[in-house]
Scaffold this active site. Structure first.
Site, mmCIF file in Angstrom:
data_model
loop_
_atom_site.group_PDB
_atom_site.id
_atom_site.type_symbol
_atom_site.label_atom_id
_atom_site.label_comp_id
_atom_site.label_asym_id
_atom_site.label_seq_id
_atom_site.Cartn_x
_atom_site.Cartn_y
_atom_site.Cartn_z
ATOM 1 N N ARG A 1 0.949 -1.334 0.163
ATOM 2 C CA ARG A 1 -0.064 0.084 -0.210
ATOM 3 C C ARG A 1 0.861 1.388 0.069
ATOM 4 O O ARG A 1 0.419 2.228 0.757
ATOM 5 C CB ARG A 1 -0.825 0.087 1.252
ATOM 6 N N ARG B 1 -3.130 7.210 0.474
ATOM 7 C CA ARG B 1 -3.479 8.536 1.146
ATOM 8 C C ARG B 1 -2.252 9.022 1.890
ATOM 9 O O ARG B 1 -2.369 10.297 2.467
ATOM 10 C CB ARG B 1 -4.809 8.448 2.119
ATOM 11 N N ARG C 1 -6.417 12.082 -6.843
ATOM 12 C CA ARG C 1 -7.494 11.394 -6.489
ATOM 13 C C ARG C 1 -9.061 12.322 -6.341
ATOM 14 O O ARG C 1 -10.005 11.801 -6.184
ATOM 15 C CB ARG C 1 -7.474 10.493 -5.395
ATOM 16 N N ASP D 1 -7.021 -2.567 -7.368
ATOM 17 C CA ASP D 1 -7.346 -3.269 -5.795
ATOM 18 C C ASP D 1 -8.035 -4.660 -6.106
ATOM 19 O O ASP D 1 -8.083 -5.085 -7.301
ATOM 20 C CB ASP D 1 -8.690 -2.406 -5.497
ATOM 21 N N TYR E 1 -15.412 -10.652 1.020
ATOM 22 C CA TYR E 1 -16.227 -9.436 1.124
ATOM 23 C C TYR E 1 -17.554 -9.857 0.356
ATOM 24 O O TYR E 1 -18.494 -9.074 0.376
ATOM 25 C CB TYR E 1 -15.273 -8.346 0.031
HETATM 26 O O1 CP3 Z 1 0.161 0.689 -3.088
HETATM 27 C C1 CP3 Z 1 -0.100 -0.537 -3.261
HETATM 28 O O2 CP3 Z 1 -0.041 -1.341 -2.445
HETATM 29 C C2 CP3 Z 1 -0.970 -0.840 -4.338
HETATM 30 C C3 CP3 Z 1 -2.464 -0.743 -4.261
HETATM 31 C C4 CP3 Z 1 -3.286 -1.519 -3.601
HETATM 32 C C5 CP3 Z 1 -4.703 -1.050 -3.402
HETATM 33 N N1 CP3 Z 1 -5.247 -2.021 -2.675
HETATM 34 C C6 CP3 Z 1 -5.080 0.258 -3.378
HETATM 35 C C7 CP3 Z 1 -6.066 0.777 -2.330
HETATM 36 C C8 CP3 Z 1 -3.124 -2.916 -3.306
HETATM 37 C C9 CP3 Z 1 -2.315 -3.792 -3.158
HETATM 38 C C10 CP3 Z 1 -4.849 -3.214 -2.562
HETATM 39 C C11 CP3 Z 1 -5.078 -4.419 -2.078
HETATM 40 C C12 CP3 Z 1 -6.153 -4.581 -1.262
HETATM 41 N N2 CP3 Z 1 -7.122 -3.970 -1.062
HETATM 42 C C13 CP3 Z 1 -6.059 -5.348 -0.093
HETATM 43 C C14 CP3 Z 1 -4.978 -6.354 0.026
HETATM 44 C C15 CP3 Z 1 -3.698 -5.708 0.835
HETATM 45 C C16 CP3 Z 1 -4.252 -5.640 2.283
HETATM 46 O O3 CP3 Z 1 -3.922 -4.388 2.582
HETATM 47 O O4 CP3 Z 1 -4.325 -6.490 2.964
HETATM 48 C C17 CP3 Z 1 -7.217 -5.341 0.563
HETATM 49 C C18 CP3 Z 1 -7.650 -6.085 1.838
HETATM 50 C C19 CP3 Z 1 -8.217 -4.343 -0.142
HETATM 51 C C20 CP3 Z 1 -9.634 -3.985 -0.030
HETATM 52 C C21 CP3 Z 1 -9.349 -2.536 0.400
HETATM 53 N N3 CP3 Z 1 -9.502 -1.777 -0.670
HETATM 54 C C22 CP3 Z 1 -9.555 -2.076 1.542
HETATM 55 C C23 CP3 Z 1 -9.445 -2.727 3.110
HETATM 56 C C24 CP3 Z 1 -9.407 -0.610 1.313
HETATM 57 C C25 CP3 Z 1 -9.212 0.534 2.246
HETATM 58 C C26 CP3 Z 1 -10.358 1.497 2.694
HETATM 59 C C27 CP3 Z 1 -10.165 2.673 3.092
HETATM 60 O O5 CP3 Z 1 -10.548 3.756 2.470
HETATM 61 O O6 CP3 Z 1 -9.657 2.645 4.415
HETATM 62 C C28 CP3 Z 1 -9.484 -0.382 -0.123
HETATM 63 C C29 CP3 Z 1 -9.214 0.837 -0.775
HETATM 64 C C30 CP3 Z 1 -7.992 1.203 -1.214
HETATM 65 N N4 CP3 Z 1 -7.220 0.282 -2.215
HETATM 66 C C31 CP3 Z 1 -7.194 2.197 -1.143
HETATM 67 C C32 CP3 Z 1 -5.924 2.164 -2.102
HETATM 68 C C33 CP3 Z 1 -4.978 3.157 -2.196
HETATM 69 C C34 CP3 Z 1 -7.719 3.444 -0.640
HETATM 70 C C35 CP3 Z 1 -8.686 4.278 -1.381
HETATM 71 C C36 CP3 Z 1 -8.593 5.731 -1.270
HETATM 72 O O7 CP3 Z 1 -7.714 6.327 -1.101
HETATM 73 O O8 CP3 Z 1 -9.870 6.292 -1.416
#
Ligand code: CP3
Length: 351
Positions: A32, A36, A45, A81, A156
């Site tokens: 990640r 943010r 974004r 994602d 999910y």
């Molecule tokens: O930089 C990186 O690592 C690449 C991008 C990446 C994202 N999601 C971008 C993202 C990766 C590898 C993921 C995988 C992902 N998504 C996982 C597995 C990794 C982990 O953290 O265990 C999981 C469980 C998800 C599901 C998911 N998507 C969650 C729990 C969230 C967070 C929600 C929040 O807003 O707190 C997301 C959204 C997400 N995916 C964001 C990003 C950058 C945040 C969205 C935003 O900025 O609005």
């Protein structure tokens, strides 16, 4: 001391470590790393939903490169994602800011399972375009492709959103095992199709995120999850790229997650790497600084990095990372310092 990457990813510290070969320094990247914590990410974004941004090559390329520029990490990870391939194949899922993936119609029966289908390359032409452009721009820095593992994605889809206990998912596994296996098998095909597109477009490695597998007992993991994740790893084998497997709270599952077919195993902060290698077998490891430590002072962080680098020597290769993703309120300055310190310090420690 900034690290100069080689001209192609093949001899990069990340890929050398992932193959268990001698490295110029311990490679480092952050799960990640895009997101943010970076003001430049928040700016790009502005007014665009997460999943929309994932489908626009101009934004995907910019957001993927932001942490590489900012932190000087040894690898980029494709900005996407785990639910994106479902969305691209027409499935009703959104990402709610601060919450995570939410599903309009949670899957509870065979009709629900039938709505899940793998992406075709034309569903994700933006992925091919983004990855190809990224590989060109990244030069010698490898790009990691990724997908969500069947269990974590299924959690999910069955729960309808994030869950702490996975009660409905476990109820399906035990109460309707045929339905569970049908769903997990489809999700394995979803991951395979999405990963294949990324590797064919030039990704140097793949990581299968089974972030929430740690909620399962080893017995349930082995019976309900391992065969499906193993199918994903087996299908990707022909490409010859390193296959990384990661989950949180998986201390009791490390041996099984390794056995599922990973070349590299990701470890969270709960198990030291020298103990992890005993559980995994002789394979390169990735990890494992506790992300909570990013909020302490450098005087706390530095000895933890030293400890992790020392313990990582027990494995045939070590890719430094956090034990889980970068928290959204982490300080980019601290992450930059961690990356630089790992690269500099490990370059001086004899292999
Ligand atoms: O930089 C990186 O690592 C690449 C991008 C990446 C994202 N999601 C971008 C993202 C990766 C590898 C993921 C995988 C992902 N998504 C996982 C597995 C990794 C982990 O953290 O265990 C999981 C469980 C998800 C599901 C998911 N998507 C969650 C729990 C969230 C967070 C929600 C929040 O807003 O707190 C997301 C959204 C997400 N995916 C964001 C990003 C950058 C945040 C969205 C935003 O900025 O609005």
């Amino acid at each position: 001391m900034p690290v100069t990457p080689p001209s192609t990813p093949d001899r990069s510290a990340y890929l050398l470590a992932a193959r268990g070969e001698p490295v110029p320094h311990t490679p480092v990247w952050f799960m990640r790393q895009a997101g943010r914590a970076l003001p430049e990410y928040r700016a790009v974004r502005e007014g665009i939903t997460m999943l929309e941004s994932c489908m626009r090559p101009d934004l995907v390329v910019e957001i993927t490169l932001q942490p590489v520029r900012r932190y000087g990490v040894d690898a980029a990870i494709y900005y996407s994602d785990i639910v994106l391939p479902l969305k691209a194949a027409g499935f009703g899922v959104e990402i709610k800011p601060g919450v995570g993936p939410v599903v309009a119609d949670p899957i509870r029966d065979a009709a629900g399972v039938a709505t899940v289908r793998p992406v075709t390359p034309s569903d994700v032409s933006f992925t091919t375009e983004s990855v190809q452009q990224l590989v060109t721009e990244l030069g010698g820095t490898p790009l990691i492709g990724f997908a969500g593992a069947p269990f974590t994605v299924a959690s999910y889809l069955v729960e309808g959103g994030p869950s702490k206990d996975f009660a409905k998912t476990k109820a399906m596994m035990h109460g309707k095992p045929d339905l569970w296996h049908a769903l997990a098998d489809r999700l394995a095909d979803v991951a395979i199709a999405y990963l294949a597109v990324q590797v064919e477009a030039g990704a140097s490695a793949i990581q299968l995120f089974d972030s929430w597998a740690g909620g399962l007992s080893p017995r349930d993991y082995e019976r309900f999850v391992l065969p499906h994740s193993a199918k994903v790893f087996e299908a990707l084998k022909e490409y010859g790229v390193p296959r990384v497997h990661f989950g949180v709270n998986t201390g009791e599952l490390l041996g099984l997650m390794s056995a599922a077919g990973a070349d590299v195993v990701g470890v969270d902060w709960r198990v030291p790497l020298d103990e992890a290698v005993r559980r995994v077998g002789s394979k390169p490891l990735q990890g494992n600084l506790d992300p909570a430590l990013l909020f302490t002072g450098w005087e706390t962080i530095e000895p933890e990095i030293d400890r992790i680098l020392a313990e990582g020597k027990a494995a045939p290769g070590h890719i430094f990372n956090l034990g889980h993703g970068v928290p959204p309120n982490a300080d980019p300055e601290v992450l930059h310092r961690v990356a630089q310190y790992v690269q500099t310090k490990s370059a001086h420690v004899p292999a």
